[in-house]
Scaffold this active site. Structure first.
Site: not given
Length: 428
Positions: A22-23, A93, A117, A312, A334
């Protein structure tokens, strides 16, 4: 609206194929704006986030055509707008990833504040500073507005190792005049995929995979045919699920080198796997016992920029640790709100001490029982799915939209592994 109905306590077993990352898909979709020629993208996961990015492309004037299973042809020859619709921007985002390519291609980008998110403060300052270094002027009164008569290469030092800021800077720099150096660049596999795609389009980028990127700007990029790599975050989630339910899973289509940072963390919980070419198998026989540090000290699983353990997956590790004998500290550095979902795990019977917004001490194994859960974000939502599949009794998980933004065909994949999970429609 939908929710998941889950009956837990059943080990999963079977084989699944890894979805596309996805990223990596999100910046690669945005990067298609950098050329007037058609681009073919393959292995694109069919999830909410990629769907929104493709809708934004269409709103900007690009032609978007599905040409096969997980395959899209994008033609951005005629961009009729550089104003991203607010209704789409607030959903994701990653909409901020259009800033770099739009400014590079058209000289202007108008971006309403992006959504995504709710996991704490997520700075956009690094994006702005990088694009300003390349010559963009930025206004934050109302929608974010980026303008530039010409982008010029620069020696940039990112104030944080931001994945999306690195991607934005790279996409702007490939069409900037002269030489650009991006110091403190993110080097995650999805950043590497974007850079590899751009090189395939004619960009001149060196240092891919390191934290210093050198880019020589070119006047024009051409089309390409590019396949996105596998989603190592999804792979890590299924590894955790197999171990936590005391089951086994074989995942096909992996990149073995991307599993090394994950193996360091999972091995601290007594979880191992074997790899044969592009197949990873989590066997049913796992020790599921915390491996203490020297002197019997409590070990720590913490995240850091690649090649460290991915942030993640810290939510996943919290749930998995509840099913492992021993005590471990999970340290998520983070985002200050990512750990707040653990109260639901505690209500299910987990023994977790939330030390502060970033640190949780988990002692296991704990017998979890079913509960009604609400997904706050993609990864915590998947962690709740794993908890529900470990738990005795029935669980209900609401706000599954957040989970499905990041996990392709999750219910179907889990059902194929023998999990008792249904997606049921509910009244609003």
């Amino acid at each position: 609206m939908y929710e998941y109905k889950v009956e837990g306590g059943i080990p999963i077993r079977g084989t699944i194929a890894a979805s596309g990352n996805k990223n990596a898909a999100l910046p690669c979709i945005a990067a298609t704006l950098l050329t007037e020629e058609p681009v073919i993208l393959r292995n694109i996961p069919e999830i909410e986030d990629t769907g929104v990015m493709l809708l934004i492309l269409q709103a900007l004037g690009a032609g978007v055509e599905k040409i096969g299973d997980h395959e899209w042809k994008i033609d951005a020859a005629h961009i009729r707008s550089n104003d991203i619709p607010a209704t789409l921007s607030k959903k994701i985002r990653a909409s901020i990833l259009f800033a770099g390519p739009l400014v590079a291609r058209t000289g202007k980008a108008i971006l309403p504040p992006p959504g995504g998110d709710v996991i704490g403060r997520r700075r956009v300052d690094t994006h702005f500073l990088a694009l300003q270094e390349l010559g963009a002027r930025i206004s934050v009164d109302g929608p974010f507005t980026f303008t530039a008569n010409k982008l010029v290469g620069a020696d940039i030092f990112l104030d944080e190792t931001s994945v999306t800021a690195t991607e934005n800077a790279v996409m702007a720099a490939v069409l900037a005049e002269g030489h650009t150096i991006i110091n403190n660049a993110a080097s995650e596999p999805h950043v590497q995929d974007l850079c590899d795609m751009l090189v395939g389009m004619g960009a001149k980028i060196s240092g891919i995979g390191s934290n210093i990127l050198h880019i020589d700007g070119v006047k024009k990029l051409h089309g390409t045919d590019f396949a996105i790599g596998p989603d190592f975050m999804e792979i890590g989630s299924y590894i955790g699920l197999a171990a936590a339910t005391k089951g086994s899973v074989t995942i096909t289509g992996i990149r073995p080198q991307e599993m090394r940072p994950l193996k360091v963390a999972f091995s601290k919980l007594g979880i191992n796997w074997r790899i044969e070419e592009d197949r990873l198998t989590v066997p049913v026989s796992q020790e599921l016992k915390v491996n203490t540090d020297l002197g019997g000290m409590i070990p720590k699983i913490d995240d850091s920029p690649w090649p460290g353990f991915p942030p993640d997956l810290t939510s996943i590790m919290v749930v998995v640790a509840t099913q492992v004998e021993g005590t471990v500290l999970i340290f998520e550095k983070m985002f200050e709100s990512r750990m707040f979902f653990v109260d639901k795990l505690i209500s299910m019977g987990a023994r977790i001490t939330l030390c502060d917004p970033h640190r949780a001490v988990v002692s296991g194994p704990s017998l979890l029982h079913g509960d009604h859960l609400v997904s706050p974000d993609v990864r915590a939502g998947m962690a709740m799915v794993i908890a529900a599949l470990c738990a005795h009794g029935e669980s209900r998980i609401s706000n599954v939209y957040q989970i499905e933004r990041g996990y392709e065909m999750l219910v179907e994949k889990l059902q194929g592994l023998g999990a008792r999970i249904e997606r049921v429609e509910i009244d609003q």
